[in-house]
Design a protein around this motif. Structure first.
Motif, short mmCIF file in Angstrom:
data_model
loop_
_atom_site.label_atom_id
_atom_site.label_comp_id
_atom_site.label_asym_id
_atom_site.label_seq_id
_atom_site.Cartn_x
_atom_site.Cartn_y
_atom_site.Cartn_z
N LEU A 23 30.63 -34.30 9.01
CA LEU A 23 32.02 -34.02 9.32
C LEU A 23 32.33 -32.53 9.36
CD1 LEU A 23 33.82 -36.81 7.28
CD2 LEU A 23 33.13 -36.82 9.67
N THR A 24 31.49 -31.72 8.72
CA THR A 24 31.74 -30.27 8.70
C THR A 24 31.05 -29.55 9.85
OG1 THR A 24 29.89 -29.96 7.18
CG2 THR A 24 32.09 -30.24 6.21
N ASP A 25 30.15 -30.22 10.54
CA ASP A 25 29.40 -29.56 11.62
C ASP A 25 30.30 -29.06 12.74
OD1 ASP A 25 26.94 -29.66 10.52
OD2 ASP A 25 26.23 -31.39 11.64
N VAL A 26 31.44 -29.72 12.94
CA VAL A 26 32.30 -29.35 14.07
C VAL A 26 32.80 -27.92 13.95
CG1 VAL A 26 33.02 -31.71 14.51
CG2 VAL A 26 34.33 -30.31 12.92
N TYR A 27 32.86 -27.40 12.73
CA TYR A 27 33.42 -26.06 12.54
C TYR A 27 32.46 -24.95 12.97
CZ TYR A 27 37.06 -28.41 9.88
OH TYR A 27 38.09 -29.23 9.51
N ARG A 28 31.23 -25.28 13.25
CA ARG A 28 30.30 -24.22 13.67
C ARG A 28 30.39 -23.94 15.17
NH1 ARG A 28 25.18 -26.49 15.48
NH2 ARG A 28 25.09 -28.75 15.11
N PHE A 29 31.19 -24.73 15.88
CA PHE A 29 31.33 -24.52 17.32
C PHE A 29 32.59 -23.72 17.62
CE2 PHE A 29 28.93 -28.53 16.93
CZ PHE A 29 27.75 -28.12 17.55
N LYS A 30 32.51 -22.89 18.66
CA LYS A 30 33.62 -22.01 18.98
C LYS A 30 34.50 -22.55 20.11
CE LYS A 30 31.29 -17.85 17.36
NZ LYS A 30 30.72 -16.53 17.71
N THR A 31 33.97 -23.47 20.92
CA THR A 31 34.76 -24.01 22.02
C THR A 31 34.57 -25.53 22.11
OG1 THR A 31 32.99 -23.81 23.68
CG2 THR A 31 34.39 -21.87 23.31
N LEU A 32 35.52 -26.16 22.78
CA LEU A 32 35.41 -27.61 23.01
C LEU A 32 34.26 -27.93 23.95
CD1 LEU A 32 39.14 -28.73 23.28
CD2 LEU A 32 37.52 -29.28 21.46
N ASP A 33 33.93 -27.00 24.84
CA ASP A 33 32.77 -27.23 25.73
C ASP A 33 31.49 -27.37 24.90
OD1 ASP A 33 34.26 -27.15 28.06
OD2 ASP A 33 34.08 -24.97 28.26
N GLU A 34 31.35 -26.53 23.87
CA GLU A 34 30.18 -26.64 22.99
C GLU A 34 30.19 -27.96 22.24
OE1 GLU A 34 30.42 -23.21 20.52
OE2 GLU A 34 29.63 -21.84 22.04
N ILE A 35 31.38 -28.38 21.78
CA ILE A 35 31.49 -29.67 21.08
C ILE A 35 31.16 -30.81 22.02
CG2 ILE A 35 33.14 -31.26 20.01
CD1 ILE A 35 34.44 -28.87 18.66
N GLU A 36 31.61 -30.71 23.28
CA GLU A 36 31.31 -31.76 24.26
C GLU A 36 29.80 -31.90 24.46
OE1 GLU A 36 31.79 -32.43 29.07
OE2 GLU A 36 33.42 -31.45 27.99
N THR A 37 29.12 -30.78 24.63
CA THR A 37 27.66 -30.81 24.80
C THR A 37 26.99 -31.41 23.57
OG1 THR A 37 27.73 -28.86 26.23
CG2 THR A 37 25.61 -29.38 25.19
N TRP A 38 27.46 -31.00 22.40
CA TRP A 38 26.88 -31.50 21.14
C TRP A 38 27.08 -33.01 21.01
CZ3 TRP A 38 29.85 -32.67 16.42
CH2 TRP A 38 29.01 -32.92 15.32
N LEU A 39 28.29 -33.50 21.33
CA LEU A 39 28.56 -34.94 21.23
C LEU A 39 27.69 -35.73 22.21
CD1 LEU A 39 32.46 -35.06 20.82
CD2 LEU A 39 30.73 -35.59 19.09
N LYS A 40 27.51 -35.19 23.40
CA LYS A 40 26.67 -35.89 24.39
C LYS A 40 25.22 -35.95 23.92
CE LYS A 40 29.30 -35.02 28.64
NZ LYS A 40 29.33 -34.30 29.94
#
Length: 541
Positions: free
Chosen positions: A395-412
Motif C-alpha cells: 500500500l505504500t509503494d504508490v508514493y514512490r511514483f511521481k506521475t499517474l502515468d508511472e502508476i499506470e505502467t506499474w499497475l499494468k
C-alpha cells in the motif's frame, strides 16, 4: 626547528652557550647572539625568533625592558631570563612580563638542556593547539555553504523567530530582503535517458549541474537559494510589494530554470510555486504550499511549472464516479483477461487525471486498487514470491511514483505478473490433481466398478474439465489410460505367475474373461495364452 637568540653582555657566557649545547638535538636553531638589549630587539623584529635567552643586566637596554617590548608586540615569543641577581623584585617583574623561566647564574649545561627540552615541549603543545584551531577554522569555512543551506532550510521548512533570522542573515552575510515573499521548489523528475544507466556518483554530478544552472539563472538580488536534504532546489524571492507582479516574476524565473535544465542537461524538472506571505516568520506556510503544488505532478505530468493560483482555481470532480473500478479490475484479473484489465486501468487513470482531485484522495484510490489485487492473489492462493512485481506490491509503494502515468505502467506490469502467476498456480494445481488421479488409477485398477465420476470426486474436479486436462497431461483418455495400466499388469501376471486366465482377468479389473481376452489381443496382437507361451519359450531359450 624553533629559532632562538642569546643575549648577554658577557662574551664568555655567549660563547659557552653556543659551543656546549647541541641546539639542533633539542629542536632549536641558534640564529644569533647579542651583547645588549637594543641589538637583541632589532634581531627580534628582523628574525621573529620563537625563543629569547637573555641576561637582565646589560647596557643600552636591560633584559626586563627587552622582555616588556617582546611581551607587548610579540606575545607568542618565549623568554628565559638568566641573572646573577637573586632578588625577589626581579622575579616579580619577570612574572608580570610572562617570562617563561627566571634562572639564577651560574647554570650548568645540563640545566640548560633540561630547560630547552621543557620549553620545546610547551612550544610543541602550543603548535598543536594552533594547528587544531587552524584546522577547525578551515573546516568551518568549508562548512559555511552547507550551514547556510541548513539555516535557509530551517527558515523555510520550520520557521525562525525575528532575532534568530537577523542573527543568521548577519552571520552568513545574506542580502537584505523585504516583503512580499514567495517560494518556488524545483524537483528533478528523473534523469531522462540516463535514468537506468547512471551510477550514484553520476546522479550526484547531474544534481550539481542542475543546481549550478539554477544558481546562474537566479543570480539576482532578493533571491535566496538553497538545496534541501531531499535534493530539491528552493528559491525564496522577495522585494515586490505587488502580489500579481511577484507571481509573474517568479513564474518567469521558474520557466527559465525549467527550460535551461531541459536544454543543457537533457532531463526535466517540475517546479511548484506556493502562496505569497508578508513576513519571513510565516515563510513555512509559503514553502508548504509550494510543496503541495509540486504534488500535482501526479495528475498533470512532469516537466511543468505549477502555481498554487492555477491549482486552486480548478474545480475538482468526485472520485466516487467509478466506485466499482477495483471490483471490475479484480474480476478481470481472476479470469485472466489481461486486455480488459489494462483497459480498466487506462480508463481509471484518465478519470483521475481529469478530476483535479486532492492528491491524497488519488493515492487512496490507487491503494484501494492495490489492495484489491493483493486480495485477488490471496483468494486464488497465489504465493506473492512467485512474481517480483506482485511481491513488491504494497500500500505504500504508490508514493514512490511521481506521475499517474508511472502508476499506470506499474499497475499494468503488476496485472501481467499476477495473471501469469494465477495461470501458473492453476497449472500447478491441475498437475497435482492429475497426479492424484493417476495414483488413484494405479492403486485401484483392479476395481471393476471404477468410473470417471469416482475419479473426479477423488481429484476434486468436474468430469468435463477433468476429461479435458487429463488428456492434455497424459496424451490419452481416462479409459485408455486405465486399460493400458490393466494390460501392463496382466502381462506381468502372465509372465511371472501360473494363475489361470480368468483369475488374471479378475485381478486386473475384468469380470468377463472373454472381454479381457479380446482387449488383451487388441492391445498386444496376441491372446493371453499365446503371450504366456511366447514368454516361456523366450525364457527357456
Amino acid at each position: 626547528m624553533y629559532k632562538v637568540i642569546i643575549v648577554d653582555d658577557e662574551a664568555v657566557v655567549r660563547v659557552g652557550l653556543k659551543n656546549t649545547i647541541d641546539w639542533a638535538e633539542h629542536g632549536f636553531e641558534l640564529i644569533g647572539d647579542y651583547a645588549n638589549g637594543r641589538e637583541a630587539w632589532e634581531a627580534v623584529e628582523l628574525y621573529k625568533p620563537e625563543l629569547v635567552i637573555s641576561d637582565i643586566s646589560m647596557p643600552f637596554m636591560d633584559g626586563l625592558e627587552l622582555a616588556g617590548l617582546i611581551a607587548a608586540q610579540y606575545p607568542y615569543i618565549k623568554m628565559i631570563i638568566l641573572t646573577g641577581f637573586d632578588e625577589f623584585e626581579y622575579a616579580q617583574q619577570a612574572i608580570r612580563l610572562k617570562v617563561s623561566d627566571f634562572i639564577l647564574k651560574p647554570i650548568t649545561a645540563q640545566e640548560i638542556r633540561r630547560l630547552l627540552e621543557k620549553v620545546r615541549s610547551e612550544m610543541d603543545e602550543e603548535a598543536r593547539r594552533r594547528e587544531d584551531l587552524g584546522r577547525l577554522n578551515s573546516q568551518l569555512k568549508m562548512s559555511l555553504p552547507l550551514l547556510k543551506e541548513r539555516f535557509l532550510e530551517r527558515l523555510a521548512a520550520v520557521g525562525l523567530g525575528r532575532a534568530e533570522i537577523a542573527e543568521g542573515f548577519a552571520y552568513f552575510d545574506l542580502p537584505p530582503v523585504s516583503p512580499l515573499y514567495l517560494v518556488m521548489v524545483v524537483d528533478i523528475d528523473d534523469f531522462g535517458e540516463r535514468e537506468f544507466r547512471s551510477y550514484e556518483h553520476d546522479a550526484e554530478f547531474l544534481r550539481f549541474a542542475a543546481y549550478d544552472i539554477f544558481k546562474e539563472t537566479l543570480a539576482k538580488d532578493h533571491i535566496l537559494l538553497f538545496r534541501t536534504r531531499e535534493e530539491r532546489m528552493v528559491a525564496i524571492v522577495s522585494g515586490q510589494e505587488n502580489e500579481s507582479l511577484l507571481y509573474e516574476q517568479v513564474y518567469s524565473h521558474a520557466e527559465e530554470v525549467r527550460y535551461h535544465i531541459e536544454k543543457y542537461l537533457k532531463f526535466t524538472v517540475t517546479i511548484g510555486i506556493g502562496r505569497a506571505c508578508a513576513q519571513l516568520e510565516r515563510l513555512p506556510d509559503a514553502y508548504k504550499s509550494a510543496l503541495s503544488v509540486l504534488d500535482y505532478r501526479l495528475l498533470l505530468g512532469k516537466n511543468r511549472v505549477l502555481s498554487i493560483l492555477d491549482i486552486e482555481g480548478k474545480p475538482s470532480i468526485s472520485l466516487a464516479e467509478n466506485p466499482d473500478w477495483d471490483r471490475k479490475l479484480a474480476s478481470a484479473v481472476k479470469t485472466g483477461s489481461v486486455q480488459e484489465a489494462h483497459q480498466l486501468i487506462e480508463n481509471g487513470i484518465a478519470e483521475l487525471k481529469s478530476s483535479h482531485a486532492p492528491i491524497d484522495g488519488c493515492f487512496l484510490l490507487v491503494q484501494k486498487i492495490v489492495l484489491s489485487l493483493i486480495n485477488s492473489m490471496q483468494e486464488l492462493a497465489v504465493d506473492e514470491r512467485e512474481t517480483s512485481i506482485a511481491f513488491q506490491m504494497s500500500l505504500t509503494d504508490v508514493y514512490r511514483f511521481k506521475t499517474l502515468d508511472e502508476i499506470e505502467t506499474w499497475l499494468k506490469e503488476a496485472v501481467n505478473a499476477i495473471v501469469s502467476a494465477i495461470a501458473d498456480n492453476r497449472s500447478r494445481l491441475t498437475r497435482m490433481q492429475i497426479h492424484r488421479a493417476v495414483e488413484y488409477i494405479e492403486t485401484n485398477y483392479a476395481n471393476d466398478k471404477m468410473s470417471l465420476q469416482d475419479l473426479c470426486r477423488h481429484a476434486l474436479m468436474s468430469t468435463s474439465y477433468f476429461s479435458l486436462v487429463f488428456k492434455q497431461h497424459t496424451g490419452v483418455t481416462f479409459i485408455e489410460y486405465l486399460t493400458g495400466i490393466r494390460i501392463a499388469k496382466a502381462k506381468e501376471l502372465l509372465h511371472h505367475t501360473a494363475l489361470k486366465f480368468y483369475e488374471i482377468a479378475e485381478q486386473v479389473g475384468y469380470k468377463d474373461p472373454n472381454y479381457f481376452s479380446i482387449l488383451f489381443k487388441k492391445h498386444t496382437g496376441m491372446t493371453p495364452k499365446d503371450y504366456r507361451e511366447k514368454q516361456i519359450k523366450e525364457s527357456g531359450a
